[in-house]
Design a protein around this motif. Structure first.
Motif, PDB file in Angstrom:
ATOM      1  N   VAL A 124       0.840  -1.204   0.000  1.00  0.00           N
ATOM      2  CA  VAL A 124       0.000   0.000   0.000  1.00  0.00           C
ATOM      3  C   VAL A 124       0.872   1.250   0.000  1.00  0.00           C
ATOM      4  CG1 VAL A 124      -1.614   1.352   1.395  1.00  0.00           C
ATOM      5  CG2 VAL A 124      -2.019  -1.087   1.033  1.00  0.00           C
ATOM      6  N   ARG A 125       1.954   1.193   0.761  1.00  0.00           N
ATOM      7  CA  ARG A 125       2.835   2.359   0.851  1.00  0.00           C
ATOM      8  C   ARG A 125       3.404   2.737  -0.519  1.00  0.00           C
ATOM      9  NH1 ARG A 125       5.995   0.316   4.396  1.00  0.00           N
ATOM     10  NH2 ARG A 125       4.644   0.923   6.133  1.00  0.00           N
ATOM     11  N   LEU A 126       3.674   1.747  -1.355  1.00  0.00           N
ATOM     12  CA  LEU A 126       4.246   2.014  -2.667  1.00  0.00           C
ATOM     13  C   LEU A 126       3.195   2.397  -3.709  1.00  0.00           C
ATOM     14  CD1 LEU A 126       6.943  -0.795  -2.902  1.00  0.00           C
ATOM     15  CD2 LEU A 126       7.373   1.658  -2.946  1.00  0.00           C
ATOM     16  N   LEU A 127       2.007   1.815  -3.616  1.00  0.00           N
ATOM     17  CA  LEU A 127       1.025   1.985  -4.685  1.00  0.00           C
ATOM     18  C   LEU A 127      -0.086   2.984  -4.383  1.00  0.00           C
ATOM     19  CD1 LEU A 127       0.515  -1.627  -6.102  1.00  0.00           C
ATOM     20  CD2 LEU A 127       2.071   0.174  -6.844  1.00  0.00           C
ATOM     21  N   SER A 128      -0.267   3.360  -3.146  1.00  0.00           N
ATOM     22  CA  SER A 128      -1.356   4.283  -2.832  1.00  0.00           C
ATOM     23  C   SER A 128      -1.176   5.611  -3.545  1.00  0.00           C
ATOM     24  CB  SER A 128      -1.419   4.533  -1.320  1.00  0.00           C
ATOM     25  OG  SER A 128      -2.344   5.567  -1.040  1.00  0.00           O
TER      26      SER A 128
END
Length: 383
Positions: A124-128
């Motif tokens: 999530v941290r990379l794609l949000s």
């Protein structure tokens, strides 16, 4: 989630559609598909966890359609539930488990329950949309650009020269094949601060020599496709096309690292459609809506390399080469004796200096230097 631009995380533990609700339950698969399509159109990432069990319409509509899919080891994950399988099917078959789905590329990662929170948070941290950073114009070059005459930089452990004008072409090929040079793993580890990888082509194929994923660099998320020195298979090219589609949807620039002796060419590869897979990836690269930066870090042979090469932003490491085919195969095609291989290598004009002079590459770039905190990308197998 789509309206608020938040990533979607689904955690499933379901046998599928409710029998008590009949066809009304069945048609919810279409409702779910429409919601997923809307999220994709809005560039919202969808991460799914397949728990025990994940079967029937929940698997084939909600979970299997996710951008990134995590399976719990040992979980029952299949379209057919335990009571709907054909007569005589082995109820203990591993084909019905998350582990087999991972092995065949239908699941990107296997993660025990106690690691799920961290795994999901990392993705999530990379794609949000709220955390993946500003959109850089292109993926930054992995190392400092140099010139054909620059022989003083770090070449990642190779002991020979750098491929300048005086290099012999055959020596350049031998250098590119050397295990001592900076291979893909070291390039990725030095380039990215944090990564995760997708796995497989979602058609039952996995190419362990084609690494595809997303990583963070200077606060921005960048997609990558990296060959690791092996012949690339149809599954590898299709996985790369899958990664490009995700990068385009999320507006992420792409870095490709090229290192292959060519596309796999055995009977099984032909049966799996190696030519079609290369063709589709070439079209995907040509039509990609986000910038693609490519670096030939080792061998760059034939269509297996060209399928990953940016048409407008192609660079080369000092020890790399790019050729229409391997010198040995070119010698065979020309019906020359095997002793002529070094001479044929020179005729192929494959060195960085020659390619730069002809305008085929933009320049020569040194490998990146690892810094404290650099993280080696993870393949996603907890074993």
């Amino acid at each position: 989630a789509t309206a608020k631009r938040l990533p979607i995380v689904c955690v499933a533990a379901s046998g599928g559609s409710r029998m008590q609700e009949g066809t009304s339950a069945l048609v919810q698969m279409q409702v779910i598909a429409a919601a997923i399509a809307g999220a994709r159109a809005a560039s919202i990432p969808h991460i799914a966890v397949a728990g025990d069990p994940t079967t029937g319409g929940v698997w084939s509509a909600l979970v299997a359609g996710a951008d990134v899919l995590i399976g719990v080891p040992g979980a029952r994950v299949s379209f057919s539930g335990s009571r709907t399988r054909p007569a005589g099917a082995d109820p203990e078959s591993e084909d019905f488990l998350a582990d087999a789905k991972w092995a065949r590329g239908f699941v990107d990662r296997l993660s025990p329950v106690n690691r799920l929170r961290g795994e999901v948070a990392s993705i999530v941290r990379l794609l949000s949309p709220r955390s993946r950073g500003d959109i850089p114009g292109r993926a930054p070059l992995p190392g400092r650009p140099g010139s054909a005459e620059d022989r003083s930089g770090d070449d990642g452990g190779h002991d020979g020269g750098e491929g300048g004008p005086g290099r012999d072409a055959w020596a350049q090929v031998v250098s590119a094949r050397s295990s001592r040079q900076a291979r893909t793993d070291r390039w990725l580890a030095a380039y990215f601060e944090q990564t995760f990888e997708i796995r497989g082509d979602r058609c039952g194929g996995v190419d362990a020599g084609m690494r595809c994923g997303f990583g963070s660099r200077d606060g921005a998320t960048i997609a990558y496709i990296a060959q690791t020195g092996q012949p690339s298979t149809p599954a590898g090219f299709r996985t790369a096309a899958r990664l490009l589609a995700m990068a385009g949807r999320f507006g992420r620039p792409v870095l490709t690292l090229i290192d292959t002796p060519g596309a796999a060419a055995g009977p099984g590869d032909e049966a799996a459609g190696i030519g079609s897979a290369i063709a589709e990836l070439l079209v995907a690269v040509a039509s990609c809506q986000v910038p693609i930066t490519s670096v030939v870090v080792g061998e760059g042979v034939s269509g297996g390399a060209m399928a990953l090469a940016s048409p407008t932003d192609l660079w080369m490491a000092p020890a790399g080469y790019l050729a229409v085919t391997a010198p040995e195969l070119a010698t065979s095609i020309l019906k020359l004796p095997i002793d002529d291989v070094p001479q044929v290598a020179g005729l192929l004009r494959l060195t960085p200096a020659e390619l730069l002079d002809r305008g085929i590459i933009r320049g020569i770039v040194q490998p990146p230097v690892a810094t404290p905190g650099s993280a080696r990308p993870q393949a996603g197998d907890p074993r």
